[in-house]
Design an enzyme around this catalytic site. Structure first.
Site, PDB file in Angstrom:
ATOM      1  N   HIS A 156      16.808 -38.431 -54.658  1.00 13.19           N
ATOM      2  CA  HIS A 156      18.114 -38.649 -55.219  1.00 13.19           C
ATOM      3  C   HIS A 156      18.910 -39.119 -53.963  1.00 13.19           C
ATOM      4  CE1 HIS A 156      17.111 -36.380 -58.961  1.00 13.19           C
ATOM      5  NE2 HIS A 156      16.184 -35.859 -58.081  1.00 13.19           N
ATOM      6  N   HIS A 183      10.040 -39.709 -55.356  1.00 14.88           N
ATOM      7  CA  HIS A 183      11.238 -38.803 -55.928  1.00 14.88           C
ATOM      8  C   HIS A 183      12.211 -38.494 -54.957  1.00 14.88           C
ATOM      9  CE1 HIS A 183      11.830 -34.760 -58.476  1.00 14.88           C
ATOM     10  NE2 HIS A 183      12.702 -35.243 -57.998  1.00 14.88           N
ATOM     11  N   GLU A 214      10.331 -28.448 -64.141  1.00 11.55           N
ATOM     12  CA  GLU A 214      10.706 -28.000 -63.150  1.00 11.55           C
ATOM     13  C   GLU A 214      11.167 -26.654 -63.157  1.00 11.55           C
ATOM     14  OE1 GLU A 214      14.248 -29.761 -61.599  1.00 11.55           O
ATOM     15  OE2 GLU A 214      13.887 -28.900 -59.385  1.00 11.55           O
ATOM     16  N   HIS A 221      12.596 -36.133 -65.116  1.00 10.88           N
ATOM     17  CA  HIS A 221      12.258 -34.765 -64.665  1.00 10.88           C
ATOM     18  C   HIS A 221      11.728 -33.942 -65.944  1.00 10.88           C
ATOM     19  CE1 HIS A 221      14.447 -35.922 -61.197  1.00 10.88           C
ATOM     20  NE2 HIS A 221      14.588 -34.708 -60.577  1.00 10.88           N
ATOM     21  N   ASP A 263      12.906 -35.122 -52.645  1.00  9.01           N
ATOM     22  CA  ASP A 263      13.750 -34.884 -53.666  1.00  9.01           C
ATOM     23  C   ASP A 263      14.972 -34.698 -53.148  1.00  9.01           C
ATOM     24  OD1 ASP A 263      14.595 -34.001 -56.374  1.00  9.01           O
ATOM     25  OD2 ASP A 263      14.046 -32.013 -56.276  1.00  9.01           O
ATOM     26  N   ASP A 264      15.624 -33.929 -52.471  1.00 12.57           N
ATOM     27  CA  ASP A 264      17.123 -34.016 -51.962  1.00 12.57           C
ATOM     28  C   ASP A 264      16.976 -33.264 -50.414  1.00 12.57           C
ATOM     29  OD1 ASP A 264      18.746 -34.261 -54.592  1.00 12.57           O
ATOM     30  OD2 ASP A 264      17.270 -32.827 -55.133  1.00 12.57           O
TER      31      ASP A 264
HETATM   32  N1  ADE Z   1      19.103 -33.885 -59.247  1.00 15.91           N
HETATM   33  C1  ADE Z   1      19.108 -33.807 -57.955  1.00 15.91           C
HETATM   34  N2  ADE Z   1      17.884 -32.873 -57.550  1.00 15.91           N
HETATM   35  C2  ADE Z   1      17.403 -32.365 -58.837  1.00 15.91           C
HETATM   36  C3  ADE Z   1      16.319 -31.519 -59.153  1.00 15.91           C
HETATM   37  N3  ADE Z   1      15.524 -31.333 -58.324  1.00 15.91           N
HETATM   38  N4  ADE Z   1      16.177 -31.407 -60.465  1.00 15.91           N
HETATM   39  C4  ADE Z   1      16.934 -31.827 -61.293  1.00 15.91           C
HETATM   40  N5  ADE Z   1      17.984 -32.575 -60.903  1.00 15.91           N
HETATM   41  C5  ADE Z   1      18.296 -33.010 -59.685  1.00 15.91           C
HETATM   42 ZN    ZN Z   2      14.744 -34.539 -58.357  1.00 10.77          ZN
END
Ligand code: ADE
Ligand code: ZN
Length: 336
Positions: free
Chosen positions: A16, A14, A197, A194, A275-276
């Site tokens: 991006h 996971h 969340e 997703h 994630d990011d």
């Molecule tokens: N795009 C990038 N990170 C995300 C996240 N955690 N949830 C939804 N969209 C995303």
């Molecule tokens: Zn994500």
């Protein structure tokens, strides 16, 4: 423990690619493309990374992506992430990209995917890292726009393994994308999304029942519904959990209260991911290390998490087996 985690062979499921954009690289690319960004220093960018919710983060994340223009920009972004994988013993990674964030600004689908894919190929060759691509539809946009993206992707079908669904969750349920997911599956893409969340457990039901997803990104709110938990276990669907993302976006108030261990004890298959990472304060190994400390995870539990990452990857059986063997060897040597 820290050394055990750092050297542990693992997969990231996971991630991006736009979320790996470090302020230093953002500045460099903005400069060479002569694009103005509303920050005067790397420190100023970093101090803007305080979020109350998912939307707060997305606003800044889409802003940063605007400096990506040339194929080389996408290449540099991706290669820089893959170098970090190599340093953390990430043996395989499944990279999400958001084509619409770029095509909506007039950048061609070809520019985006060519830059990313060339970096993946180079990393395979130079760093021995395996990777594949997940094309994510932005759920705050219409289904019609997702269809256009699906169409754009078809000449590059051989480079894409799966489709995902990301961006603002609340108010954009999975059912909004029923038809485009059906069409994506017909084209051979594996469906992922997703769900849960910020959205409630109903969104996870929709993602598995209506979109037919094979893996849930996040899925924290599955814990609201016992029947849903049983169904996820029955269908053998994994959850790609992102601890530092969860605290940064206030999905979880403190890592000590993170539900990961509870999920594992319930029999859910979970993995740890970043994630990011450029926005949430840590790459994958930091996610492992911080959560291990907060929940007092054992080496066996860490090993299980890594095993899940290969087991629930989208790789073919033979390649999964190869990585699982590598993990087994590492783990058994640790226990001598
Ligand atoms: N795009 C990038 N990170 C995300 C996240 N955690 N949830 C939804 N969209 C995303
Ligand atoms: Zn994500």
């Amino acid at each position: 423990m820290q050394r055990f985690i750092n050297n542990l062979p693992k997969a990231e499921l996971h991630l991006h690619i736009e979320g790996t954009f470090d302020p230093e690289l953002m500045f460099e690319i903005a400069k060479r493309n002569q694009i103005k960004i509303p920050f005067s220093s790397v420190e100023e960018i970093r101090s803007a990374y305080e979020f109350n919710c998912l939307q707060d983060f997305l606003n800044i994340y889409y802003q940063g992506a605007k400096v990506l223009i040339q194929e080389k920009d996408f290449y540099d972004l991706t290669y820089s992430y893959l170098e970090k994988c190599a340093a953390q013993n990430v043996r395989h990674t499944e990279i999400m990209f958001d084509p619409q964030t770029h095509t909506d600004r007039g950048i061609s689908f070809k520019t985006v995917i060519t830059g990313i894919s060339k970096a993946m190929e180079a990393a395979k060759e130079n760093l021995n890292i395996s990777s594949l691509l997940i094309m994510s539809y932005l759920r705050h946009l219409s289904e019609e726009k997702a269809f256009k993206t699906l169409q754009d992707s078809l000449p590059f079908k051989n480079l894409i393994t799966a489709v995902g669904l990301d961006s603002s969750e609340k108010g954009n349920p999975p059912s909004k994308f029923k038809k485009v997911f059906e069409a994506s599956i017909k084209e051979g893409y594996i469906p992922l999304a997703h769900a849960g969340e910020e959205g409630n457990s109903d969104y996870i039901w929709e993602a598995i029942d209506i979109l037919g997803i094979k893996r849930i990104d996040h899925g924290n709110n599955a814990l609201q519904d016992k029947n849903l938990i049983a169904e996820i276990i029955k269908r053998d669907i994994a959850l790609t959990v992102c601890p530092l993302s969860n605290t940064a976006l206030q999905v979880v108030n403190d890592l000590k209260n993170h539900p990961l261990k509870k999920m594992m004890n319930l029999g859910l298959k979970v993995t740890i991911n970043s994630d990011d990472p450029a926005f949430f304060g840590g790459q994958i190994n930091k996610n492992f290390i911080e959560l291990q400390k907060a929940l007092d995870l054992t080496k066996k539990e860490i090993y299980e998490l890594s095993k899940n990452s290969f087991q629930y990857s989208l790789l073919d059986t033979e390649t999964k087996f190869k990585f699982l063997l590598e993990l087994e060897t590492y783990y058994s040597e640790q226990n001598l």
